[in-house]
Design an enzyme around this catalytic site. Structure first.
Site, PDB file in Angstrom:
ATOM      1  N   GLY A  36     -12.867 -26.877  24.244  1.00 18.23           N
ATOM      2  CA  GLY A  36     -12.075 -27.956  23.743  1.00 18.23           C
ATOM      3  C   GLY A  36     -12.314 -28.451  22.314  1.00 18.23           C
ATOM      4  O   GLY A  36     -11.418 -29.292  21.825  1.00 18.23           O
TER       5      GLY A  36
ATOM      6  N   LYS B 114     -17.285 -24.622  15.636  1.00 16.17           N
ATOM      7  CA  LYS B 114     -17.258 -25.703  16.477  1.00 16.17           C
ATOM      8  C   LYS B 114     -17.113 -26.955  15.926  1.00 16.17           C
ATOM      9  O   LYS B 114     -17.378 -27.266  14.600  1.00 16.17           O
ATOM     10  CB  LYS B 114     -18.756 -25.871  17.216  1.00 16.17           C
ATOM     11  CG  LYS B 114     -18.804 -27.189  18.062  1.00 16.17           C
ATOM     12  CD  LYS B 114     -20.022 -27.200  18.965  1.00 16.17           C
ATOM     13  CE  LYS B 114     -20.240 -28.296  19.702  1.00 16.17           C
ATOM     14  NZ  LYS B 114     -21.531 -28.336  20.451  1.00 16.17           N
TER      15      LYS B 114
ATOM     16  N   GLY C  18     -11.140 -32.685  19.560  1.00 13.71           N
ATOM     17  CA  GLY C  18     -11.306 -31.507  19.287  1.00 13.71           C
ATOM     18  C   GLY C  18     -12.647 -31.364  17.790  1.00 13.71           C
ATOM     19  O   GLY C  18     -12.647 -30.408  17.444  1.00 13.71           O
TER      20      GLY C  18
ATOM     21  N   ARG D 216     -21.139 -20.900  14.541  1.00 13.98           N
ATOM     22  CA  ARG D 216     -21.928 -20.319  15.538  1.00 13.98           C
ATOM     23  C   ARG D 216     -21.656 -18.981  15.608  1.00 13.98           C
ATOM     24  O   ARG D 216     -20.762 -18.415  15.776  1.00 13.98           O
ATOM     25  CB  ARG D 216     -21.818 -21.187  16.822  1.00 13.98           C
ATOM     26  CG  ARG D 216     -21.800 -22.730  16.909  1.00 13.98           C
ATOM     27  CD  ARG D 216     -22.115 -23.455  17.926  1.00 13.98           C
ATOM     28  NE  ARG D 216     -21.013 -23.253  19.131  1.00 13.98           N
ATOM     29  CZ  ARG D 216     -21.128 -23.893  20.203  1.00 13.98           C
ATOM     30  NH1 ARG D 216     -22.041 -24.613  20.403  1.00 13.98           N
ATOM     31  NH2 ARG D 216     -20.267 -23.635  21.114  1.00 13.98           N
TER      32      ARG D 216
ATOM     33  N   ASP E 115     -21.109 -24.821  32.956  1.00 16.20           N
ATOM     34  CA  ASP E 115     -20.157 -24.398  31.953  1.00 16.20           C
ATOM     35  C   ASP E 115     -21.286 -24.402  30.664  1.00 16.20           C
ATOM     36  O   ASP E 115     -20.895 -23.941  29.587  1.00 16.20           O
ATOM     37  CB  ASP E 115     -19.230 -25.550  31.725  1.00 16.20           C
ATOM     38  CG  ASP E 115     -19.590 -26.976  31.858  1.00 16.20           C
ATOM     39  OD1 ASP E 115     -20.165 -27.394  33.021  1.00 16.20           O
ATOM     40  OD2 ASP E 115     -19.536 -27.520  30.900  1.00 16.20           O
ATOM     41  N   ASN E 116     -22.402 -24.848  30.792  1.00 10.85           N
ATOM     42  CA  ASN E 116     -23.189 -24.844  29.418  1.00 10.85           C
ATOM     43  C   ASN E 116     -24.344 -23.903  29.531  1.00 10.85           C
ATOM     44  O   ASN E 116     -25.344 -23.748  28.956  1.00 10.85           O
ATOM     45  CB  ASN E 116     -23.956 -26.231  29.265  1.00 10.85           C
ATOM     46  CG  ASN E 116     -22.877 -27.477  29.144  1.00 10.85           C
ATOM     47  OD1 ASN E 116     -22.615 -28.249  30.172  1.00 10.85           O
ATOM     48  ND2 ASN E 116     -21.931 -27.309  27.991  1.00 10.85           N
TER      49      ASN E 116
HETATM   50  C1  LIG Z   1     -20.808 -28.440  28.025  1.00 11.63           C
HETATM   51  O1  LIG Z   1     -19.656 -27.938  28.433  1.00 11.63           O
HETATM   52  C2  LIG Z   1     -18.768 -28.973  28.634  1.00 11.63           C
HETATM   53  C3  LIG Z   1     -17.382 -28.258  28.819  1.00 11.63           C
HETATM   54  O2  LIG Z   1     -17.092 -27.141  27.918  1.00 11.63           O
HETATM   55  C4  LIG Z   1     -18.580 -29.458  26.963  1.00 11.63           C
HETATM   56  O3  LIG Z   1     -17.230 -30.616  27.270  1.00 11.63           O
HETATM   57  C5  LIG Z   1     -19.621 -30.132  26.763  1.00 11.63           C
HETATM   58  O4  LIG Z   1     -19.448 -30.759  25.097  1.00 11.63           O
HETATM   59  C6  LIG Z   1     -20.882 -29.018  26.577  1.00 11.63           C
HETATM   60  N1  LIG Z   1     -21.992 -29.579  26.395  1.00 11.63           N
HETATM   61  C7  LIG Z   1     -22.486 -29.444  24.938  1.00 11.63           C
HETATM   62  C8  LIG Z   1     -23.737 -30.304  24.699  1.00 11.63           C
HETATM   63  O5  LIG Z   1     -21.939 -28.965  24.372  1.00 11.63           O
END
Ligand SMILES: *[C@@H]1O[C@H](CO)[C@@H](O)[C@H](O)[C@H]1NC(C)=O
Ligand SMILES: *[C@@H]1O[C@H](CO)[C@@H](O)[C@H](O)[C@H]1NC(C)=O
Ligand SMILES: *[C@@H]1O[C@H](CO)[C@@H](O)[C@H](O)[C@H]1NC(C)=O
Ligand SMILES: *[C@@H]1O[C@H](CO)[C@@H](O)[C@H](O)[C@H]1NC(C)=O
Length: 589
Positions: free
Chosen positions: A174, A195, A208, A265, A342-343
């Site tokens: 995102g 990022k 974003g 990254r 997802d992380n």
């Molecule tokens: C973990 O993944 C979610 C989904 O993409 C994201 O919104 C969130 O920011 C992520 N956490 C980190 C710490 O990047």
């Protein structure tokens, strides 16, 4: 030994620092074995001869040296990722996306002036073949702040995930863009991701962007983790703009204007458990098969990609590598903070640095995210969280497995706690400097942790000071002032008994000496970690464009096992200063 010096013309155009372009050839003739090796060094003294891990042979990379100008550098023009389907809709608006792995979407550059805060010399030189001087150029600054670059094909990845135990549906990149891949002079392929680079179809309600404080923390921590020897994504650069980004830092309704920052990254792959989950959930089984095979073929070379059991073999590696990763986190007191599917990387590297924290006083219930009220991702629960995630991976892979394989996958997962404890015990045994194995090791480890817990002693410094103190000093039980964390522990009633048992255990290895033990332990027990107060102090200065502490931390954490003068002066191995005792981690990022 012969020294043959030959000038090289082919690559001399890449060098613009005015030095003489010389390759040093060093020949060895060990007649007893009868082989000959040629060592080719580039002008920086790094070997230009490298091992090709695919073919198992030694060879010369096409590009033998570092590049001294961005003009001579480009991302790889074609890449294996091209095999994966891209969303035909190229418009950038938030939506549900189907039947693809990526959306093609460009970063949104900042509109205000951009400042370079820091680069990682190691990433530039050794991953991206870029001389550090390139980091200071305007072209580089443009590139790392999201402007178009030779060979880039920006993509946002579609994935889903279980967040805090609940299926969250479509998530995806995102606020990150995979801008391309780079194959370096060692033949390694790296995926470059910005990022904080703007909205994508997966931005949901987000803008974003990433703010300065969270970007400083991610930049410093991911590099620090690498230097601690823990698999992780890397960070090449950190820039800040004057673009306004509004955040409610503590989720208390107070919006504050902050500045947008961006990190470049780098990782071998950014695929996550959620990358496969979304395909299984939406019944896109053919794509699920393709993506799983893609990941196996490109990132798991030990698995035969024709083997009908390959998916099971893949799952089994992810299970054991994840067990190892979480044990490594525990060995340095690292709490990730958002262990959602997802992380969690499919390559078992640490990714997504958000509300992470290093535990200071030893406490198995330490929770880095102050809003995580139920403590789901407390440090002592990370192995459980990982097992939960691996079970979600197992379920996502089920459509690719026959009944027998599904049963085996369940057994593989049941092996997770055993693998985790084995790795955990190995690591903590080394942290205590114990060689070999003994039945009582686990007791020694856990009673040391118990002592720390009841004394609320600092985790990192307790282990470090145990590495530095001599056994004679320890045995005398009068702990000198400089070993402040051990002093805290030594006030516990059980301390003398523990010391006796510990010394008895060490003496079982007759070959070992105290000097050897200390040297060994100092290479596994860091003196410096990124404590919240250190990050906070660097962030506060960075807010007013003083990046000196970011640089000092970067330098310090690049050699976490070595005592460094400036770090000592900054108090990095001392108790947390009074002003920072009740610091809350900023969660919205
Ligand atoms: C973990 O993944 C979610 C989904 O993409 C994201 O919104 C969130 O920011 C992520 N956490 C980190 C710490 O990047
Ligand atoms: C490594 O070896 C493989 C197989 O022989 C070959 O295809 C590949 O191009 C080599 N890689 C490099 C960077 O030379
Ligand atoms: C796949 O695994 C099953 C169960 O362990 C085994 O019986 C079978 O021989 C394996 N197949 C191959 C091709 O290795
Ligand atoms: C912290 O925990 C809360 C509560 O579970 C959660 O809503 C929030 O997203 C977490 N913060 C981050 C950055 O993950």
């Amino acid at each position: 030994m012969n020294w043959i010096i030959a000038t090289n013309t082919k690559y001399s155009s890449m060098i613009q620092d005015g030095s003489i372009h010389i390759y040093f050839w060093v020949m060895f003739y060990p007649f007893c074995i009868g082989w000959k090796a040629t060592l080719l060094l580039d002008e920086g003294g790094s070997p230009a001869l490298y091992m090709n891990h695919t073919s198992g042979t030694w060879g010369f990379s096409e590009k033998r040296m570092k590049v001294y100008s961005v003009d001579q550098w480009s991302l790889s023009p074609d890449d294996v990722l091209d095999e994966l389907p891209i969303d035909p809709n190229r418009n950038n608006y938030v939506r549900r996306v189907h039947k693809c792995i990526f959306s093609c979407v460009s970063p949104t550059p900042f509109t205000s002036e951009v400042r370079l805060i820091a680069v990682s010399e190691d990433v530039l030189e050794n991953l991206l073949d870029l001389a550090v001087s390139v980091g200071a150029t305007d072209e580089f600054l443009q590139f790392v702040s999201g402007r178009d670059f030779t060979g880039w094909r920006p993509l946002a990845h579609r994935y889903g995930g279980h967040q805090f135990g609940v299926w969250a549906g479509q998530l995806g990149d995102g606020r990150a863009h995979l801008v391309g891949t780079y194959i370096n002079r060692f033949g390694e392929r790296w995926e470059l991701q910005l990022k904080g680079s703007g909205r994508t179809p997966y931005s949901r309600d987000g803008d974003g962007r990433a703010v300065l404080r969270s970007s400083v923390r991610e930049f410093l921590c991911s590099e620090a983790m690498h230097h601690l020897g823990i698999p992780t994504s890397r960070a090449a650069s950190l820039v800040v703009s004057d673009d306004a980004v509004w955040r409610d830092q503590f989720y208390n309704g107070n919006l504050r204007k902050e500045r947008g920052a961006m990190i470049l990254r780098v990782a071998k792959s950014w695929f996550r458990i959620g990358s496969l989950e979304i395909l299984a959930r939406s019944g896109e089984f053919e794509l699920l098969r393709n993506l799983a095979d893609f990941i196996i073929t490109n990132h798991f070379p030990s698995i035969n990609s024709k083997d009908p059991n390959r998916t099971l073999a893949f799952f089994s590696i992810v299970v054991s590598e994840t067990a190892s990763l979480v044990a490594l986190w525990m060995s340095v007191g690292f709490a990730h903070g958002v262990c959602n599917t997802d992380n969690f990387s499919l390559l078992s590297i640490t990714i997504d640095y958000g509300p992470f924290g290093f535990m200071e006083s030893y406490d198995a219930d330490y929770v880095p995210n102050t809003s995580d009220d139920e403590g789901r991702y407390r440090i002592g629960n990370q192995a459980n969280a990982a097992m939960f995630n691996l079970n979600k991976l197992r379920l996502a892979l089920n459509p690719l497995l026959d009944a027998r394989q599904q049963q085996l996958a369940t057994q593989v997962l049941e092996g997770f706690p055993g693998l985790y404890y084995q790795r955990f015990t190995e690591l903590f045994r080394s942290k205590l400097g114990m060689l070999g194995e003994n039945d009582l090791d686990l007791t020694l480890i856990s009673s040391f942790l118990d002592l720390m817990a009841s004394a609320k002693a600092d985790f990192t410094m307790s282990f470090r000071q145990l590495s530095e103190i001599s056994l004679d000093e320890l045995q005398s039980l009068t702990i000198p002032q400089e070993y402040w964390a051990l002093q805290d522990i030594s006030r516990q009633n059980n301390f003398p008994a523990w010391v006796d048992a510990y010394i008895l255990r060490l003496k079982r290895n007759l070959e070992d000496t105290d000097a050897k033990r200390r040297r060994r332990m100092m290479l596994i027990n860091p003196r410096y970690i990124l404590r919240n107060w250190m990050a906070e102090s660097a962030v506060r200065k960075a807010e007013s464009n003083d990046f000196s502490e970011v640089h000092l931390l970067q330098k310090t954490l690049g050699r976490p096992f070595h005592t460094q003068k400036m770090a000592e002066e900054a108090g990095y191995s001392q108790r947390t200063p009074a002003w920072a005792r009740h610091l809350k981690v900023s969660c919205s990022s």
